[in-house]
Write a protein that holds these residues in place. Sequence first.
Motif, mmCIF file in Angstrom:
data_model
loop_
_atom_site.group_PDB
_atom_site.id
_atom_site.type_symbol
_atom_site.label_atom_id
_atom_site.label_comp_id
_atom_site.label_asym_id
_atom_site.label_seq_id
_atom_site.Cartn_x
_atom_site.Cartn_y
_atom_site.Cartn_z
ATOM 1 N N GLY A 35 3.921 -13.077 -16.522
ATOM 2 C CA GLY A 35 4.540 -12.102 -16.387
ATOM 3 C C GLY A 35 3.081 -10.916 -16.812
ATOM 4 N N ALA A 36 3.280 -11.669 -17.992
ATOM 5 C CA ALA A 36 2.073 -10.903 -18.521
ATOM 6 C C ALA A 36 1.116 -9.597 -17.876
ATOM 7 C CB ALA A 36 1.215 -11.052 -19.813
ATOM 8 N N GLN B 158 0.706 -1.382 0.150
ATOM 9 C CA GLN B 158 0.121 -0.497 0.213
ATOM 10 C C GLN B 158 1.350 1.333 -0.370
ATOM 11 O OE1 GLN B 158 -2.977 -1.675 0.152
ATOM 12 N NE2 GLN B 158 -2.339 -3.223 0.613
ATOM 13 N N GLY B 159 0.791 1.838 -0.637
ATOM 14 C CA GLY B 159 1.006 3.273 -0.722
ATOM 15 C C GLY B 159 2.727 3.489 -1.658
ATOM 16 N N ASN B 160 2.405 1.946 -1.987
ATOM 17 C CA ASN B 160 3.975 2.279 -2.904
ATOM 18 C C ASN B 160 4.209 1.531 -4.123
ATOM 19 O OD1 ASN B 160 6.140 1.527 -4.321
ATOM 20 N ND2 ASN B 160 7.015 -0.535 -3.093
ATOM 21 N N LYS B 161 4.215 3.249 -5.314
ATOM 22 C CA LYS B 161 3.772 3.183 -6.194
ATOM 23 C C LYS B 161 5.409 3.624 -7.283
ATOM 24 C CE LYS B 161 -0.416 3.150 -5.901
ATOM 25 N NZ LYS B 161 -1.079 1.893 -5.872
ATOM 26 N N GLY B 162 6.046 2.585 -6.563
ATOM 27 C CA GLY B 162 7.839 2.963 -7.456
ATOM 28 C C GLY B 162 7.583 1.921 -8.395
ATOM 29 N N ALA B 163 8.558 2.680 -9.504
ATOM 30 C CA ALA B 163 8.360 1.070 -10.877
ATOM 31 C C ALA B 163 8.603 -0.271 -10.151
ATOM 32 C CB ALA B 163 9.303 2.030 -11.507
ATOM 33 N N ALA B 164 8.090 -0.999 -11.128
ATOM 34 C CA ALA B 164 8.355 -2.164 -11.626
ATOM 35 C C ALA B 164 8.958 -2.498 -12.398
ATOM 36 C CB ALA B 164 6.853 -3.476 -11.511
ATOM 37 N N LEU B 165 10.257 -3.604 -12.369
ATOM 38 C CA LEU B 165 10.401 -4.733 -13.278
ATOM 39 C C LEU B 165 10.370 -6.155 -13.639
ATOM 40 C CD1 LEU B 165 14.532 -4.097 -14.850
ATOM 41 C CD2 LEU B 165 13.345 -6.284 -14.698
ATOM 42 N N VAL B 166 9.195 -6.285 -14.518
ATOM 43 C CA VAL B 166 8.729 -7.319 -14.708
ATOM 44 C C VAL B 166 9.592 -8.470 -15.673
ATOM 45 C CG1 VAL B 166 7.109 -9.029 -15.046
ATOM 46 C CG2 VAL B 166 6.505 -6.838 -14.483
ATOM 47 N N THR B 167 10.302 -9.497 -15.977
ATOM 48 C CA THR B 167 11.031 -10.350 -16.936
ATOM 49 C C THR B 167 9.594 -11.821 -16.851
ATOM 50 O OG1 THR B 167 12.004 -12.121 -15.280
ATOM 51 C CG2 THR B 167 13.114 -10.132 -15.137
ATOM 52 N N GLY B 168 10.251 -11.960 -18.602
ATOM 53 C CA GLY B 168 8.979 -12.986 -19.069
ATOM 54 C C GLY B 168 7.173 -12.183 -19.428
ATOM 55 N N ALA B 169 7.745 -11.274 -18.789
ATOM 56 C CA ALA B 169 6.637 -10.670 -19.766
ATOM 57 C C ALA B 169 5.668 -10.385 -20.673
ATOM 58 C CB ALA B 169 6.441 -8.560 -18.846
ATOM 59 N N SER B 170 6.093 -11.231 -21.247
ATOM 60 C CA SER B 170 5.354 -11.279 -22.869
ATOM 61 C C SER B 170 4.253 -11.901 -22.614
ATOM 62 C CB SER B 170 6.334 -11.534 -24.339
ATOM 63 O OG SER B 170 7.112 -12.398 -23.885
ATOM 64 N N SER B 171 3.688 -13.123 -22.035
ATOM 65 C CA SER B 171 2.813 -13.897 -22.414
ATOM 66 C C SER B 171 2.806 -14.042 -20.593
ATOM 67 C CB SER B 171 3.363 -15.126 -22.923
ATOM 68 O OG SER B 171 4.508 -15.784 -22.524
ATOM 69 N N GLY B 172 1.626 -14.675 -20.399
ATOM 70 C CA GLY B 172 1.614 -15.773 -19.021
ATOM 71 C C GLY B 172 1.441 -15.408 -18.156
ATOM 72 N N ASP C 270 10.923 -11.239 -27.123
ATOM 73 C CA ASP C 270 9.848 -10.914 -27.746
ATOM 74 C C ASP C 270 9.024 -9.880 -27.900
ATOM 75 O OD1 ASP C 270 7.528 -10.670 -29.538
ATOM 76 O OD2 ASP C 270 7.195 -12.666 -29.561
ATOM 77 N N ALA C 271 9.880 -9.065 -28.090
ATOM 78 C CA ALA C 271 9.982 -7.132 -28.432
ATOM 79 C C ALA C 271 8.541 -7.311 -28.807
ATOM 80 C CB ALA C 271 11.162 -6.360 -29.266
ATOM 81 N N ALA C 272 7.900 -7.667 -29.974
ATOM 82 C CA ALA C 272 6.576 -6.726 -30.545
ATOM 83 C C ALA C 272 5.788 -7.355 -29.767
ATOM 84 C CB ALA C 272 7.179 -8.056 -31.968
ATOM 85 N N ARG C 273 5.261 -8.574 -28.629
ATOM 86 C CA ARG C 273 4.872 -9.271 -27.771
ATOM 87 C C ARG C 273 4.208 -8.161 -26.510
ATOM 88 N NH1 ARG C 273 3.861 -15.016 -26.754
ATOM 89 N NH2 ARG C 273 1.970 -14.947 -26.150
ATOM 90 N N LEU C 274 6.018 -7.368 -26.488
ATOM 91 C CA LEU C 274 6.106 -6.773 -25.018
ATOM 92 C C LEU C 274 6.049 -5.180 -25.444
ATOM 93 C CD1 LEU C 274 9.613 -7.578 -23.849
ATOM 94 C CD2 LEU C 274 7.098 -7.827 -22.152
#
Length: 270
Positions: A19-20, A3-17, A39-43
Amino acid sequence: MSQGNKGAALVTGASSGIGAVYAERLARRGHDLVLAARDAARLEALAARLRAEAGVTVEVIRADLTVRDDLAVLESRLRDDPAIELLINNAGAAYFTPFAASDPDQLENLIQLNVVAVTRLAAAAAAGFVARGRGAIVNIGSIVGLSPEFKSTVYGATKAFVLYLTQSLNEELAGSGVRLQAVLPGATRTEIWDRSGRGIETVPSEILMDVNDLVDAAIAGFDQGELVTIPSLPDAADWQALEAARLRLGPNLSRSHPAARYGVAVREPA
Ligand SMILES: NC(=O)c1ccc[n+]([C@@H]2O[C@H](COP(=O)([O-])OP(=O)(O)OC[C@H]3O[C@@H](n4cnc5c(N)ncnc54)[C@H](OP(=O)(O)O)[C@@H]3O)[C@@H](O)[C@H]2O)c1
Protein backbone atom coordinates in the motif's frame (compact mmCIF):
# COMPACT_ATOMS: atom_id res chain seq x y z
CA MET A 1 -4.04 5.00 -13.01
CA SER A 2 -5.22 4.98 -16.60
CA GLN A 3 -3.71 7.50 -18.97
CA GLY A 4 -5.10 10.97 -18.53
CA ASN A 5 -7.06 10.03 -15.38
CA LYS A 6 -5.68 12.03 -12.48
CA GLY A 7 -8.59 11.63 -10.06
CA ALA A 8 -7.83 11.09 -6.40
CA ALA A 9 -7.03 7.59 -5.11
CA LEU A 10 -7.96 6.06 -1.77
CA VAL A 11 -5.37 3.51 -0.65
CA THR A 12 -6.06 1.23 2.32
CA GLY A 13 -3.15 -0.27 4.21
CA ALA A 14 -0.93 2.58 3.03
CA SER A 15 1.25 2.68 6.16
CA SER A 16 3.59 -0.08 4.95
CA GLY A 17 4.39 -2.62 2.25
CA ILE A 18 2.40 -2.81 -0.96
CA GLY A 19 0.00 0.00 0.00
CA ALA A 20 2.81 2.44 0.81
CA VAL A 21 4.47 1.75 -2.56
CA TYR A 22 1.14 2.20 -4.38
CA ALA A 23 0.77 5.56 -2.62
CA GLU A 24 4.20 6.64 -3.77
CA ARG A 25 3.71 5.52 -7.38
CA LEU A 26 0.26 7.13 -7.61
CA ALA A 27 1.56 10.40 -6.16
CA ARG A 28 4.33 10.41 -8.78
CA ARG A 29 1.65 9.97 -11.43
CA GLY A 30 -0.10 13.07 -10.12
CA HIS A 31 -2.99 11.53 -8.18
CA ASP A 32 -4.13 13.25 -5.01
CA LEU A 33 -4.38 10.68 -2.23
CA VAL A 34 -6.43 9.58 0.73
CA LEU A 35 -4.36 7.17 2.82
CA ALA A 36 -5.91 4.86 5.41
CA ALA A 37 -4.53 2.46 8.03
CA ARG A 38 -4.35 2.22 11.83
CA ASP A 39 -0.87 3.71 12.28
CA ALA A 40 -1.53 7.43 11.81
CA ALA A 41 2.07 8.45 12.54
CA ARG A 42 3.42 6.32 9.70
CA LEU A 43 0.70 7.59 7.37
CA GLU A 44 1.49 11.21 8.30
CA ALA A 45 5.21 10.68 7.65
CA LEU A 46 4.50 9.17 4.23
CA ALA A 47 1.97 11.90 3.45
CA ALA A 48 4.48 14.66 4.29
CA ARG A 49 7.12 13.08 2.05
CA LEU A 50 4.72 12.65 -0.87
CA ARG A 51 3.37 16.20 -0.60
CA ALA A 52 6.95 17.50 -0.72
CA GLU A 53 8.19 15.17 -3.46
CA ALA A 54 5.17 15.04 -5.77
CA GLY A 55 3.25 18.23 -4.94
CA VAL A 56 -0.04 16.35 -4.59
CA THR A 57 -2.67 16.68 -1.88
CA VAL A 58 -2.49 13.84 0.63
CA GLU A 59 -5.07 13.28 3.35
CA VAL A 60 -4.66 10.78 6.15
CA ILE A 61 -7.53 8.86 7.73
CA ARG A 62 -6.75 6.69 10.73
CA ALA A 63 -9.01 3.67 10.46
CA ASP A 64 -9.15 0.16 11.83
CA LEU A 65 -10.99 -1.67 9.07
CA THR A 66 -12.27 -4.30 11.49
CA VAL A 67 -14.22 -1.55 13.30
CA ARG A 68 -17.58 -0.76 11.71
CA ASP A 69 -17.54 2.99 12.49
CA ASP A 70 -14.04 3.45 11.04
CA LEU A 71 -15.03 1.54 7.93
CA ALA A 72 -18.15 3.67 7.55
CA VAL A 73 -16.03 6.83 7.28
CA LEU A 74 -14.18 5.40 4.28
CA GLU A 75 -17.36 3.99 2.75
CA SER A 76 -19.12 7.35 2.75
CA ARG A 77 -16.02 9.00 1.34
CA LEU A 78 -15.91 6.51 -1.55
CA ARG A 79 -19.62 6.81 -2.20
CA ASP A 80 -19.97 10.57 -1.97
CA ASP A 81 -16.69 12.28 -2.86
CA PRO A 82 -16.64 12.84 -6.63
CA ALA A 83 -12.90 13.56 -6.56
CA ILE A 84 -12.11 9.90 -5.77
CA GLU A 85 -11.82 7.78 -8.89
CA LEU A 86 -9.59 4.94 -7.74
CA LEU A 87 -9.73 2.52 -4.80
CA ILE A 88 -6.67 0.45 -3.95
CA ASN A 89 -8.36 -2.14 -1.74
CA ASN A 90 -5.13 -3.39 -0.25
CA ALA A 91 -5.20 -3.58 3.58
CA GLY A 92 -4.97 -7.16 4.70
CA ALA A 93 -3.29 -9.62 7.00
CA ALA A 94 -2.15 -13.24 6.89
CA TYR A 95 -2.63 -16.04 9.40
CA PHE A 96 -0.78 -19.28 8.90
CA THR A 97 -1.70 -21.30 12.02
CA PRO A 98 -3.04 -24.78 11.04
CA PHE A 99 -6.84 -24.70 10.85
CA ALA A 100 -7.56 -27.15 13.66
CA ALA A 101 -5.23 -25.24 15.99
CA SER A 102 -6.55 -21.81 14.99
CA ASP A 103 -8.05 -19.27 17.33
CA PRO A 104 -11.59 -18.79 15.96
CA ASP A 105 -11.59 -15.14 17.03
CA GLN A 106 -8.44 -14.55 14.99
CA LEU A 107 -10.03 -16.30 12.00
CA GLU A 108 -13.08 -14.08 12.33
CA ASN A 109 -10.88 -10.99 12.56
CA LEU A 110 -9.02 -12.06 9.42
CA ILE A 111 -12.29 -12.52 7.53
CA GLN A 112 -13.47 -9.16 8.82
CA LEU A 113 -10.37 -7.45 7.39
CA ASN A 114 -9.69 -9.48 4.23
CA VAL A 115 -13.31 -10.12 3.20
CA VAL A 116 -15.88 -7.92 4.95
CA ALA A 117 -13.91 -4.66 4.76
CA VAL A 118 -12.79 -5.36 1.19
CA THR A 119 -16.39 -6.07 0.20
CA ARG A 120 -17.91 -3.04 1.91
CA LEU A 121 -15.27 -0.70 0.45
CA ALA A 122 -15.71 -2.18 -3.04
CA ALA A 123 -19.49 -1.81 -2.70
CA ALA A 124 -19.21 1.83 -1.66
CA ALA A 125 -16.76 2.56 -4.47
CA ALA A 126 -18.93 0.76 -7.00
CA ALA A 127 -21.98 2.78 -5.94
CA GLY A 128 -20.13 6.08 -6.27
CA PHE A 129 -18.20 5.21 -9.44
CA VAL A 130 -21.21 3.76 -11.30
CA ALA A 131 -23.24 6.87 -10.47
CA ARG A 132 -20.42 9.02 -11.85
CA GLY A 133 -19.76 6.72 -14.84
CA ARG A 134 -16.03 6.33 -14.14
CA GLY A 135 -13.54 4.91 -11.71
CA ALA A 136 -11.43 1.87 -10.95
CA ILE A 137 -11.31 -0.67 -8.14
CA VAL A 138 -8.06 -2.58 -7.59
CA ASN A 139 -8.39 -5.48 -5.16
CA ILE A 140 -5.24 -7.06 -3.76
CA GLY A 141 -5.68 -10.83 -3.65
CA SER A 142 -2.94 -13.45 -3.49
CA ILE A 143 -1.71 -16.45 -5.40
CA VAL A 144 -2.52 -18.36 -2.20
CA GLY A 145 -6.16 -18.00 -3.28
CA LEU A 146 -5.32 -20.27 -6.23
CA SER A 147 -3.29 -22.72 -4.14
CA PRO A 148 -5.12 -24.88 -1.56
CA GLU A 149 -1.99 -27.06 -1.54
CA PHE A 150 -0.32 -24.37 0.58
CA LYS A 151 -2.74 -25.26 3.43
CA SER A 152 -3.15 -21.59 4.39
CA THR A 153 -6.81 -22.46 4.62
CA VAL A 154 -8.61 -19.34 5.78
CA TYR A 155 -6.09 -16.80 4.45
CA GLY A 156 -6.26 -18.56 1.06
CA ALA A 157 -10.05 -18.68 1.18
CA THR A 158 -10.22 -14.93 1.84
CA LYS A 159 -8.02 -14.34 -1.19
CA ALA A 160 -10.05 -16.72 -3.38
CA PHE A 161 -13.00 -14.56 -2.36
CA VAL A 162 -11.17 -11.44 -3.54
CA LEU A 163 -10.53 -12.98 -6.96
CA TYR A 164 -14.15 -14.09 -7.37
CA LEU A 165 -15.45 -10.73 -6.14
CA THR A 166 -13.35 -8.95 -8.74
CA GLN A 167 -14.22 -11.26 -11.64
CA SER A 168 -17.93 -11.24 -10.88
CA LEU A 169 -18.04 -7.49 -10.28
CA ASN A 170 -16.30 -7.04 -13.61
CA GLU A 171 -19.20 -8.89 -15.25
CA GLU A 172 -21.79 -6.86 -13.34
CA LEU A 173 -20.18 -3.50 -14.08
CA ALA A 174 -19.45 -4.09 -17.77
CA GLY A 175 -20.36 -0.98 -19.70
CA SER A 176 -20.58 1.20 -16.57
CA GLY A 177 -17.27 2.96 -17.13
CA VAL A 178 -15.83 1.32 -14.00
CA ARG A 179 -12.68 -0.81 -14.29
CA LEU A 180 -11.71 -3.73 -12.09
CA GLN A 181 -8.39 -5.38 -11.42
CA ALA A 182 -7.39 -8.21 -9.09
CA VAL A 183 -3.68 -8.28 -8.28
CA LEU A 184 -2.40 -11.68 -7.11
CA PRO A 185 1.05 -11.23 -5.58
CA GLY A 186 3.22 -14.19 -4.73
CA ALA A 187 5.50 -13.94 -1.71
CA THR A 188 6.58 -10.30 -1.44
CA ARG A 189 9.09 -8.73 0.92
CA THR A 190 6.84 -6.79 3.36
CA GLU A 191 6.02 -6.77 7.05
CA ILE A 192 3.10 -9.16 6.58
CA TRP A 193 5.31 -12.17 7.25
CA ASP A 194 6.63 -11.01 10.60
CA ARG A 195 3.20 -9.68 11.57
CA SER A 196 1.68 -13.11 10.90
CA GLY A 197 4.27 -14.83 13.06
CA ARG A 198 5.95 -16.55 10.12
CA GLY A 199 9.30 -14.81 9.86
CA ILE A 200 10.30 -13.64 6.39
CA GLU A 201 13.60 -15.53 6.78
CA THR A 202 11.58 -18.76 6.32
CA VAL A 203 10.64 -17.74 2.77
CA PRO A 204 13.13 -18.92 0.12
CA SER A 205 14.67 -15.89 -1.59
CA GLU A 206 14.04 -17.36 -5.07
CA ILE A 207 10.27 -16.98 -4.57
CA LEU A 208 10.36 -13.62 -2.74
CA MET A 209 9.71 -10.48 -4.81
CA ASP A 210 10.80 -6.95 -4.00
CA VAL A 211 7.74 -4.88 -3.10
CA ASN A 212 8.66 -2.06 -5.52
CA ASP A 213 8.91 -4.53 -8.42
CA LEU A 214 5.59 -6.08 -7.38
CA VAL A 215 3.71 -2.78 -7.44
CA ASP A 216 5.37 -1.62 -10.67
CA ALA A 217 4.25 -4.86 -12.36
CA ALA A 218 0.74 -4.53 -10.90
CA ILE A 219 0.42 -0.99 -12.26
CA ALA A 220 1.80 -2.10 -15.64
CA GLY A 221 -0.85 -4.85 -15.67
CA PHE A 222 -3.53 -2.25 -14.98
CA ASP A 223 -2.24 -0.03 -17.75
CA GLN A 224 -2.29 -3.04 -20.10
CA GLY A 225 -5.98 -3.53 -19.30
CA GLU A 226 -5.64 -6.79 -17.38
CA LEU A 227 -8.50 -7.92 -15.16
CA VAL A 228 -6.26 -10.36 -13.28
CA THR A 229 -2.58 -9.57 -12.79
CA ILE A 230 -0.19 -12.21 -11.49
CA PRO A 231 3.12 -10.36 -11.40
CA SER A 232 5.28 -13.51 -11.22
CA LEU A 233 3.61 -15.43 -14.02
CA PRO A 234 5.92 -15.50 -17.08
CA ASP A 235 3.31 -16.60 -19.63
CA ALA A 236 -0.14 -14.97 -19.48
CA ALA A 237 -1.40 -17.82 -21.70
CA ASP A 238 -1.21 -20.14 -18.66
CA TRP A 239 -3.80 -18.03 -16.83
CA GLN A 240 -5.92 -17.77 -19.98
CA ALA A 241 -5.83 -21.59 -20.33
CA LEU A 242 -7.14 -21.97 -16.76
CA GLU A 243 -9.95 -19.53 -17.52
CA ALA A 244 -10.77 -21.31 -20.77
CA ALA A 245 -10.96 -24.67 -18.93
CA ARG A 246 -13.27 -23.14 -16.34
CA LEU A 247 -15.53 -21.68 -19.00
CA ARG A 248 -15.70 -25.07 -20.75
CA LEU A 249 -17.41 -26.44 -17.63
CA GLY A 250 -20.09 -23.77 -17.97
CA PRO A 251 -22.81 -25.48 -20.04
CA ASN A 252 -22.69 -28.58 -17.81
CA LEU A 253 -22.62 -27.00 -14.36
CA SER A 254 -26.38 -26.77 -13.99
CA ARG A 255 -28.61 -29.32 -15.76
CA SER A 256 -32.03 -30.85 -15.16
CA HIS A 257 -30.61 -34.29 -14.25
CA PRO A 258 -27.52 -35.73 -12.53
CA ALA A 259 -24.61 -37.01 -14.61
CA ALA A 260 -24.92 -40.65 -15.74
CA ARG A 261 -21.95 -41.76 -13.60
CA TYR A 262 -24.05 -41.31 -10.42
CA GLY A 263 -26.57 -43.90 -11.63
CA VAL A 264 -29.60 -41.91 -10.47
CA ALA A 265 -32.94 -42.93 -12.01
CA VAL A 266 -34.03 -39.60 -13.43
CA ARG A 267 -37.47 -38.40 -12.34
CA GLU A 268 -39.66 -36.74 -14.89
CA PRO A 269 -40.80 -33.24 -13.89
CA ALA A 270 -44.13 -33.37 -12.00
N1 LIG B 1 3.54 -9.64 1.17
C1 LIG B 1 3.11 -10.73 0.58
O1 LIG B 1 3.81 -11.75 0.46
C2 LIG B 1 1.71 -10.75 0.00
C3 LIG B 1 1.40 -11.76 -0.93
C4 LIG B 1 0.13 -11.81 -1.46
C5 LIG B 1 -0.80 -10.86 -1.08
N2 LIG B 1 -0.48 -9.89 -0.17
C6 LIG B 1 -1.54 -8.93 0.20
O2 LIG B 1 -1.06 -7.61 0.06
C7 LIG B 1 -1.82 -6.75 0.91
C8 LIG B 1 -0.86 -5.80 1.61
O3 LIG B 1 -0.03 -6.53 2.47
P1 LIG B 1 1.53 -6.25 2.62
O4 LIG B 1 2.25 -7.43 2.14
O5 LIG B 1 1.87 -4.92 2.07
O6 LIG B 1 1.65 -6.29 4.22
P2 LIG B 1 1.95 -5.18 5.32
O7 LIG B 1 3.24 -4.49 5.03
O8 LIG B 1 1.79 -5.89 6.62
O9 LIG B 1 0.78 -4.13 5.10
C9 LIG B 1 -0.51 -4.36 5.53
C10 LIG B 1 -1.24 -3.01 5.58
O10 LIG B 1 -2.57 -3.23 6.02
C11 LIG B 1 -2.82 -2.40 7.14
N3 LIG B 1 -3.72 -3.04 8.07
C12 LIG B 1 -3.57 -4.23 8.71
N4 LIG B 1 -4.59 -4.46 9.53
C13 LIG B 1 -5.43 -3.38 9.43
C14 LIG B 1 -6.65 -3.01 10.04
N5 LIG B 1 -7.25 -3.78 10.95
N6 LIG B 1 -7.23 -1.84 9.67
C15 LIG B 1 -6.63 -1.04 8.76
N7 LIG B 1 -5.47 -1.34 8.15
C16 LIG B 1 -4.88 -2.49 8.49
C17 LIG B 1 -1.48 -2.15 7.79
O11 LIG B 1 -1.44 -0.90 8.46
P3 LIG B 1 -1.62 -0.63 10.03
O12 LIG B 1 -0.90 -1.71 10.77
O13 LIG B 1 -1.05 0.75 10.19
O14 LIG B 1 -3.10 -0.65 10.25
C18 LIG B 1 -0.57 -2.06 6.57
O15 LIG B 1 -0.59 -0.76 6.05
C19 LIG B 1 -2.63 -7.66 1.84
O16 LIG B 1 -3.97 -7.71 1.41
C20 LIG B 1 -1.96 -9.01 1.66
O17 LIG B 1 -2.83 -10.09 1.91
C21 LIG B 1 0.75 -9.80 0.36
